[in-house]
Design a protein around this motif. Structure first.
Motif, PDB file in Angstrom:
ATOM      1  N   ILE A  20      41.807  42.015  45.008  1.00 37.04           N
ATOM      2  CA  ILE A  20      41.540  41.512  43.256  1.00 37.04           C
ATOM      3  C   ILE A  20      41.499  42.485  42.841  1.00 37.04           C
ATOM      4  O   ILE A  20      41.753  42.585  41.434  1.00 37.04           O
ATOM      5  CB  ILE A  20      39.746  40.782  43.437  1.00 37.04           C
ATOM      6  N   GLY A  21      40.329  43.591  42.985  1.00 32.76           N
ATOM      7  CA  GLY A  21      40.359  45.404  41.943  1.00 32.76           C
ATOM      8  C   GLY A  21      41.455  46.106  41.323  1.00 32.76           C
ATOM      9  O   GLY A  21      41.757  45.850  40.627  1.00 32.76           O
ATOM     10  N   ILE A  22      42.687  45.983  42.442  1.00 28.64           N
ATOM     11  CA  ILE A  22      44.130  46.589  41.901  1.00 28.64           C
ATOM     12  C   ILE A  22      44.601  45.757  41.185  1.00 28.64           C
ATOM     13  O   ILE A  22      44.941  45.680  40.033  1.00 28.64           O
ATOM     14  CB  ILE A  22      44.859  47.244  43.338  1.00 28.64           C
ATOM     15  N   SER A  23      44.591  44.402  40.877  1.00 22.82           N
ATOM     16  CA  SER A  23      45.182  43.430  40.259  1.00 22.82           C
ATOM     17  C   SER A  23      44.136  43.183  39.495  1.00 22.82           C
ATOM     18  O   SER A  23      45.256  42.788  37.986  1.00 22.82           O
ATOM     19  CB  SER A  23      45.812  42.002  41.127  1.00 22.82           C
ATOM     20  N   VAL A  24      43.367  43.246  39.060  1.00 19.96           N
ATOM     21  CA  VAL A  24      42.565  42.963  37.958  1.00 19.96           C
ATOM     22  C   VAL A  24      43.143  44.495  36.963  1.00 19.96           C
ATOM     23  O   VAL A  24      43.378  44.671  36.025  1.00 19.96           O
ATOM     24  CB  VAL A  24      40.857  43.522  38.324  1.00 19.96           C
ATOM     25  N   TYR A  25      42.867  45.628  37.714  1.00 19.84           N
ATOM     26  CA  TYR A  25      43.363  47.228  36.890  1.00 19.84           C
ATOM     27  C   TYR A  25      45.035  46.999  36.467  1.00 19.84           C
ATOM     28  O   TYR A  25      44.605  47.512  35.576  1.00 19.84           O
ATOM     29  CB  TYR A  25      42.942  47.913  37.818  1.00 19.84           C
TER      30      TYR A  25
END
Lengths: 553, 100
Positions: A20-25
């Motif tokens: 989720i962090g990667i897609s938000v970034y």
């Protein structure tokens, strides 16, 4: 909750946080020109994303178990699923990339200049991806069922909710880099247990070099028991079925819409060739390991579990019996568990073996997280393919060409939600084991798309009547054959999983004959097809090839 | 834009097609060929395993990987021989995309 459950859950939650962090970034960085940015993914990274997208629960959870149970006959999956990259990278990907569309139905609709062909292709894409996703949901059910010690059916229900949330959160953006991360996690999770098993059994940390010896020892154990040898060819099926299955998986790999889409994210034909090569390297890491996994698992089961008194079995057996995928019945009532009395489902071998080999809570939890990564990355790719077939090809290009971006996005979201819920309902009572369901998806993809894509790219005379007839006949023949074979009616000993060998040739013949009997496509379309023979810098116009070496250098 | 002699254009297509055909034949022999003669190959041993098992578990996969890289490398050489410039390809292809 015991220690194992807590460690597994924490590892899974930590990896979810990472995705989720990667897609938000990535969302924050590339809002304005998402498409342009994704056309520039470098081949090595794209290869890794293809590996994550493509290696599903069937590869991660199911394949080693299939090889363990079928022996040599299970290797058809290994060769088929890797060999398909030859067809894809040599014959389709670079040409489709040069054509420059977004989806497979869009290529078919524009290449054959027919909205009917576009609609059929879009519906077939939805059917294929839907079949495939049943396998993923059923796989996540096995994982969650084990961690929480509940029936796999309830695990599937939880998995459906998790995947639906993940797909809407991860959404269309950042999927490439999430899949790269998922690939890394799943490959590490797959290789660590076999390295430890290899150390345990052979005192050598390189399983790929050591398991040959185990394979021949398995042959001896089998001979002692009087069953057919592990490596004996065609002990579990006919040679014709082996070849049919291998062929089906190859053409299916080359024609799966959600895999082809990943080749649109690179810059050029050359980059498409290199991505195909890198993708197979990353995929081969797991596929070279699966037979080692299978050999070690079988060796451990035969030497350490079989022959034990039933009342002294280790604790892990109870957890797996609870999921409904392992049966240990003392058929002859002597209080000892014989090899023939162990009924183990293909789908739990990868997850159960680290426990059987006593590899510790961290490794077991890691395998669970890797299995979820495999199911999620493929489910994400599939849901986006279903959603774009509906929102882009059917809703936008056919029904409402003037629809706003917002309406198209809403249509895509609804497609994701409905597909997840319906597939989840089917996956509660899966119609086969994971690898088998996935093989059906490959048979359908190959039978519907492979001949039409191949002829569409290489034969300028192929026209819309041919493509429509080919896809319809190919899809219905393959579907019919799967149903018939599943009910025991077969041709030449070919089972349901090898249905591609029936559907693909019929599709080729129909597309060819109908194209020949009807009027040739327009000169413009024929020129576009010839143009695909040359790299971007060369173009074909009015019967001549032109080289663009003008300014800019 | 410069017109290319038909012979040169055909030579490019022929070189690329030949490469693909050769690679597919080798790949087919390593997979379908080995399966067709699995029983006879089983008497040989590679890395401790019967040869047919070895080819299915490792040999074929390694062959496929080698073929894909050979194709990528040789295709690049062919492109170079015919004066294709990858940077230029990238520019041309960026303009030719159908965007919605």
């Amino acid at each position: 909750m015991d220690q194992q459950t807590i460690v597994s859950l924490l590892l899974i939650l930590a990896t979810f946080g990472l995705y989720i962090g990667i897609s938000v970034y990535n969302r924050a960085k590339a809002t304005s020109d998402f498409y342009v940015a994704s056309r520039g993914v470098p081949p090595v990274w794209n290869g890794m994303a293809i590996g994550g997208d493509w290696m599903s629960a069937a590869s991660f959870i199911g394949m080693a178990g299939t090889v363990m149970i079928l022996g040599y006959d299970g290797l058809a999956y290994i060769m088929g699923w890797t060999g398909g990259y030859l067809f894809l990278t040599f014959l389709l990907a670079p040409q489709l990339r040069k054509y420059g569309r977004y989806t497979v139905p869009e290529f078919i609709g524009d290449r054959f200049d027919s909205n009917a062909a576009r609609l059929i292709a879009a519906i077939a894409t939805i059917i294929i991806s839907f079949t495939y996703i049943i396998g993923q949901l059923s796989g996540s059910g096995v994982v969650i069922g084990r961690i929480l010690s509940i029936d796999a059916m309830y695990g599937t229900m939880i998995g459906v909710v998790v995947i639906a949330i993940y797909a809407t959160l991860g959404g269309m953006k950042g999927i490439t880099w999430t899949q790269v991360a998922q690939y890394m996690i799943l490959i590490v999770a797959y290789i660590i247990p076999i390295v430890f098993m290899s150390l345990q059994i052979t005192s050598n940390p390189l399983p790929w070099l050591t398991y040959g010896k185990i394979v021949s020892e398995l042959g001896e154990l089998d001979r002692a028991l009087g069953v057919s040898e592990y490596f004996a060819p065609f002990a579990e099926s006919d040679k014709s079925q082996f070849i049919a299955l291998m062929f089906t998986l190859m053409v299916g790999t080359a024609a799966l819409p959600h895999v082809i889409v990943r080749f649109y994210t690179v810059t050029t034909m050359k980059a498409a060739r290199w991505s195909g090569a890198w993708a197979l390297v990353f995929i081969a890491l797991l596929y070279l390991s699966a037979p080692a996994y299978a050999a070690f698992s079988r060796f451990i089961l035969m030497t350490r579990v079989a022959g034990q008194p039933l009342d002294q079995l280790p604790a892990w057996t109870e957890n797996w019996v609870n999921t409904g995928r392992l049966q240990l019945a003392d058929a002859n009532g002597d209080g000892i568990l014989q090899w023939s009395e162990i009924v183990i489902s293909n789908d739990i071998v990868v997850m159960a073996t680290p426990e059987i080999a006593n590899l510790g809570v961290f490794v077991i939890g890691l395998v669970a997280a890797g299995a979820m990564a495999a199911a999620l990355s493929t489910a994400g790719g599939l849901l986006i393919t279903i959603s774009s077939s509906f929102a882009h090809d059917i809703y936008y290009r056919l029904m409402k060409p003037d629809a706003s971006d917002q309406k198209r996005l809403a249509a895509g979201r609804w497609a994701i939600v409905i597909a997840t819920v319906v597939a989840g309902a089917v996956a509660l009572n899966p119609p086969g084991v994971i690898t088998q369901i996935v093989a059906w998806a490959f048979a359908l993809a190959g039978g519907t798309f492979f001949p039409v894509l191949l002829l569409g790219v290489w034969w300028k005379r192929a026209n819309k009547q041919g493509a429509i007839a080919g896809m319809l006949v190919g899809l219905s023949v393959t579907l019919t054959y799967i149903f018939l074979a599943n009910n025991g009616i077969t041709l030449f000993g070919i089972q349901d999983t090898g249905a591609g060998l029936i559907g693909v040739p019929i599709n080729f013949v129909v597309t060819y004959l109908v194209s020949k009997m009807t009027v040739a496509p327009s000169q413009k379309l024929q020129d576009e097809v010839v143009d695909l023979r040359y790299p971007e810098q060369m173009s074909y116009k009015d019967g001549e090839v032109w080289m663009d070496d003008a300014a800019g250098k | 834009m410069r017109k290319i002699d038909k012979n040169v254009a055909d030579a490019y297509f022929r070189a690329r097609t030949m490469l693909v055909v050769i690679c597919l034949i080798i790949g087919g022999l390593a997979s379908f060929g080995v399966v067709a003669f699995a029983e006879r190959l089983s008497q040989f041993t590679i890395m401790g395993m019967p040869a047919h098992y070895y080819m299915g578990a490792q040999g074929a996969v390694v062959t496929f990987v080698v073929l894909l890289f050979a194709n990528a490398i040789i295709s690049d050489r062919i492109d170079k021989k015919f004066g294709i410039d990858e940077e230029h390809n990238t520019r041309v292809s960026a303009g030719k995309v159908l965007d919605h």
